[in-house]
Design a protein around this motif. Structure first.
Motif, PDB file in Angstrom:
ATOM      1  N   GLY A  69       7.032  21.765  -0.435  1.00 24.17           N
ATOM      2  CA  GLY A  69       6.529  20.561  -1.109  1.00 24.17           C
ATOM      3  C   GLY A  69       6.058  20.866  -2.521  1.00 24.17           C
ATOM      4  N   GLY A  70       5.670  19.805  -3.225  1.00 25.40           N
ATOM      5  CA  GLY A  70       5.193  19.952  -4.603  1.00 25.40           C
ATOM      6  C   GLY A  70       3.899  20.748  -4.670  1.00 25.40           C
ATOM      7  N   THR A 176       6.790  16.979 -11.082  1.00 24.09           N
ATOM      8  CA  THR A 176       7.001  16.230  -9.836  1.00 24.09           C
ATOM      9  C   THR A 176       7.344  14.769 -10.103  1.00 24.09           C
ATOM     10  N   ALA A 197       9.370  17.809  -6.481  1.00 20.57           N
ATOM     11  CA  ALA A 197       9.204  17.465  -5.060  1.00 20.57           C
ATOM     12  C   ALA A 197      10.263  16.428  -4.699  1.00 20.57           C
ATOM     13  N   HIS A 199      10.688  14.281  -2.360  1.00 19.88           N
ATOM     14  CA  HIS A 199      10.386  12.923  -1.882  1.00 19.88           C
ATOM     15  C   HIS A 199      10.029  11.952  -2.999  1.00 19.88           C
ATOM     16  N   LYS A 200       9.914  12.464  -4.228  1.00 18.62           N
ATOM     17  CA  LYS A 200       9.668  11.556  -5.351  1.00 18.62           C
ATOM     18  C   LYS A 200      10.984  11.034  -5.936  1.00 18.62           C
TER      19      LYS A 200
END
Ligand code: PLP
Length: 382
Positions: A69-70, A176, A197, A199-200
């Motif tokens: 993750g970020g 991110t 990241a 999911h962004k």
């Protein structure tokens, strides 16, 4: 009807990304470290994704490290670089970083590092001269985000990176929020480390990426297997990594749309709210701003009350303020910008994506003026 305007928190998984991931959640379950052909198929998928990520930002595949993750990518960048330069004990960052950097900076101070926090102007931007002045011969690392998650304000990262490079101080940037919304090309941007990241940008949650420039020394923070060229131990999240590769490929494909159609939606939303609601204040630099983000302060109101009313209508937005131990603290970002408290307390972030449509903006513009008027009427009777 769901109106999702919280894309800086996270984005919807693109169905094409899910499709690319599915084989690795079902039949292609082998460990990429396994010698057999089945494992090597998984290895090939991971390395293809690494190539996709590298290509998207102008890097080489070997400069790309996948993380969980970020937050983890930021931690590896900062802790890993500091560990590799034990003779230097000064860390420079800003007051507007994400908590994954700020909390770490506080921890570093507890461990004996000297930490300098650079401020921002009213528009939310760092002054490169202040950055230059903050550095000393003892500076081990600087970390300055590319675009802010709350305001969307973009930092003068090219100028900052050139200053850091001239001083031979590694600069980490938390990108991110910018990757997938702005062109990012590390072949022209002399940063040492860069965080992303998935999911962004419509990829899966729990996958981050750290770009590490050639010549930047980083020590691993998770020890164990030899994955990720010994920089991040642990069996790879194969499906997540594959999804990240596909997501970034699609994000680059849609970058033009982000800057035209999404920007157009954001601008119409913002203009409509500012025109239709008294005492509504736009927050952050107008020019240097992500195309998808609008942060508006509704003076005299509490953001949480506005968000509840919007949520009841199916509209998802966000506030930067954290509700800690019962007291509502305005966001550290808006405080650093000097946004007056009465405006900062009522600040709402609307963040769009390529999945938003005109109808989403219409809906907010229909609901919001009445909702704000209702809240103001309640405030007046207090
Ligand atoms: N940095 C910024 C600017 C962010 O907006 C986020 C998102 O929450 C993070 C870091 C942390 O990323 P993650 O939640 O993937 O760990």
């Amino acid at each position: 009807m769901l109106v999702y305007l919280d894309n800086n928190a996270t984005t919807a998984l693109d169905p094409r990304v899910l499709e690319a991931m599915m084989p690795y959640l079902r039949e292609q379950y082998a460990n990429p470290s396994s010698i057999h052909y089945f494992g090597q198929q998984a290895r090939h998928a991971v390395e293809t994704a690494r190539e996709q990520v590298a290509a998207a930002i102008g890097a080489k595949p070997r400069q790309i490290v996948f993380t969980g993750g970020g937050t983890e990518a930021n931690a590896l960048a900062i802790r890993g670089t500091l560990a590799a330069r034990p003779d230097k004990r000064h860390f420079v960052t800003t007051r507007i970083e994400h908590d994954s950097v700020l909390r770490l900076a506080e921890q570093l101070a507890r461990e004996g590092y000297r930490v300098t926090y650079i401020g921002v102007d009213r528009a939310g931007r760092v002054d490169p001269a202040e950055f230059e002045a903050a550095m000393s011969d003892d500076t081990a690392l600087a970390s300055i985000m590319h675009a802010n998650n709350e305001t969307g304000v973009i930092q003068p990262i090219q100028a900052l990176a050139e200053i850091a490079a001239a001083r031979r101080v590694p600069l980490h940037t938390d990108a991110t929020q910018s990757v997938g919304k702005l062109p990012v090309d590390v072949s022209k941007l002399p940063v040492s480390l860069l965080t992303m990241a998935a999911h962004k940008f419509h990829g899966p949650k729990g996958v981050g990426v750290l770009y590490i420039a050639r010549g930047t020394r980083v020590l691993p923070q998770l020890l164990g297997g030899h994955q990720e060229r010994d920089l991040r131990a642990g069996t790879e999240n194969v499906a997540g990594v594959v999804g990240t590769g596909e997501a970034i490929r699609l994000a680059i494909e849609h970058l033009g749309e982000e800057n035209t159609r999404v920007r157009g939606l954001r601008d119409r939303l913002e203009a409509g709210l500012l025109a239709g609601i008294p005492a509504a204040h736009p927050i952050g630099d107008r020019e240097h701003r992500l195309p998808n983000t609008a942060n508006i302060g509704f003076e005299g109101l509490q953001a949480e009350a506005i968000l509840m009313l919007l949520s009841n209508e199916g509209i998802c937005a966000s506030s930067g303020s954290a509700c800690s131990s019962g007291s509502l603290e305005p966001s550290h970002v808006l405080q650093a910008m000097g946004v007056p408290e009465a405006i900062a307390h009522g600040a709402i972030r609307f963040s769009l994506s390529r999945f938003n449509q005109d109808a989403d903006v219409d809906r907010v513009l229909e609901i919001m003026p009445r909702a704000i008027e209702r809240l103001r009427a309640i405030e007046r009777t207090r």
